[in-house]
Design a protein around this motif. Structure first.
Motif, PDB file in Angstrom:
ATOM      1  N   LEU A 165      47.150  -6.466  19.677  1.00 38.67           N
ATOM      2  CA  LEU A 165      48.262  -5.532  19.864  1.00 38.67           C
ATOM      3  C   LEU A 165      47.773  -4.088  19.791  1.00 38.67           C
ATOM      4  N   LEU A 166      46.874  -3.820  18.861  1.00 35.12           N
ATOM      5  CA  LEU A 166      46.342  -2.467  18.710  1.00 35.12           C
ATOM      6  C   LEU A 166      45.574  -2.028  19.944  1.00 35.12           C
ATOM      7  N   MET A 167      44.640  -2.855  20.392  1.00 30.16           N
ATOM      8  CA  MET A 167      43.814  -2.497  21.549  1.00 30.16           C
ATOM      9  C   MET A 167      44.644  -2.418  22.822  1.00 30.16           C
ATOM     10  N   THR A 168      45.564  -3.367  22.997  1.00 28.21           N
ATOM     11  CA  THR A 168      46.414  -3.350  24.189  1.00 28.21           C
ATOM     12  C   THR A 168      47.304  -2.119  24.207  1.00 28.21           C
ATOM     13  N   GLY A 169      47.836  -1.756  23.028  1.00 20.95           N
ATOM     14  CA  GLY A 169      48.662  -0.553  22.929  1.00 20.95           C
ATOM     15  C   GLY A 169      47.881   0.701  23.301  1.00 20.95           C
ATOM     16  N   LEU A 170      46.630   0.776  22.871  1.00 19.20           N
ATOM     17  CA  LEU A 170      45.799   1.937  23.205  1.00 19.20           C
ATOM     18  C   LEU A 170      45.523   2.006  24.707  1.00 19.20           C
ATOM     19  N   VAL A 171      45.294   0.833  25.310  1.00 18.44           N
ATOM     20  CA  VAL A 171      45.087   0.795  26.769  1.00 18.44           C
ATOM     21  C   VAL A 171      46.351   1.253  27.494  1.00 18.44           C
TER      22      VAL A 171
END
Length: 203
Positions: A165-171
């Motif tokens: 969720l963190l990495m996808t949100g940053l993308v």
């Protein structure tokens, strides 16, 4: 590449990312892959719906707007052939801001959840889960993990899904930021495809 085509590519990319976030948030309702008997055994941050609302539902709106920009009518507005497309590109900036806000919310919730750690059973308390870790100390000291006895492999489950969720949100934030820049260019310069010119040629 036309600004409309670039926006369409961003929209195509955002939709699967939003679906991934929704699925991750749903899976977090099943700690360690298990169905819990009471909702209090689920990590509190899961109920903030960062993946479902922030990076999911709120991200669908800008994604659909970006997808539709290429097909927007760019002709006929106050005698200015390109103002329709310019207005569409400007509106995409506003929706991109909504996307940034939604993804940002998901990122914040994910960071807090990772820092707090999951709710765990312990060998001294097998009836109710509790926050066993504090201030992310378990992240740098893996020996603490043995104190958590469940449900399932909850720590790995918790970290994996919230990190996704963190990495996808940053993308998603990055993609929406690109559309803000692309939208500004499209608003100022118009779309380079020149559909009005094609229409006039046909006439």
């Amino acid at each position: 590449m036309c600004s409309g085509n670039f926006a369409k590519c961003l929209g195509i990319t955002l939709i699967p990312l939003a679906i991934v976030c929704v699925l991750c948030n749903i899976l977090l309702f099943f700690p360690g892959g298990n169905v819990v008997k009471q909702t209090t055994d689920i990590t509190d941050e899961v109920f903030y719906f960062g993946g479902i609302l922030g990076s999911g539902v709120l991200m669908i709106f800008p994604a659909l707007v970006f997808l539709g920009l290429k097909n927007n009518d760019c002709c006929g507005c106050c005698g200015n052939e390109s103002c329709g497309k310019r207005f569409a590109m400007f509106s995409s900036i506003l929706f991109a801001a909504v996307g940034v806000a939604g993804a940002g919310y998901s990122v914040i919730i994910s960071c807090v959840a990772i820092n707090h750690g999951p709710k765990c059973f312990t060998e001294f308390n097998t009836a109710n889960t509790t926050y066993l870790f504090a201030d992310g100390n378990y992240l740098s000291n893996r020996t603490l993990w043995k104190e958590c006895t469940g449900p399932g492999d909850i720590i790995t489950w918790h970290l994996t899904l919230f990190c996704i969720l963190l990495m996808t949100g940053l993308v998603q934030i990055g993609l929406c930021a690109f559309q803000v820049i692309n939208g500004l260019i499209g608003t100022i310069c118009g779309d380079c495809c020149g559909c009005c010119g094609v229409r006039h040629t046909l006439l």
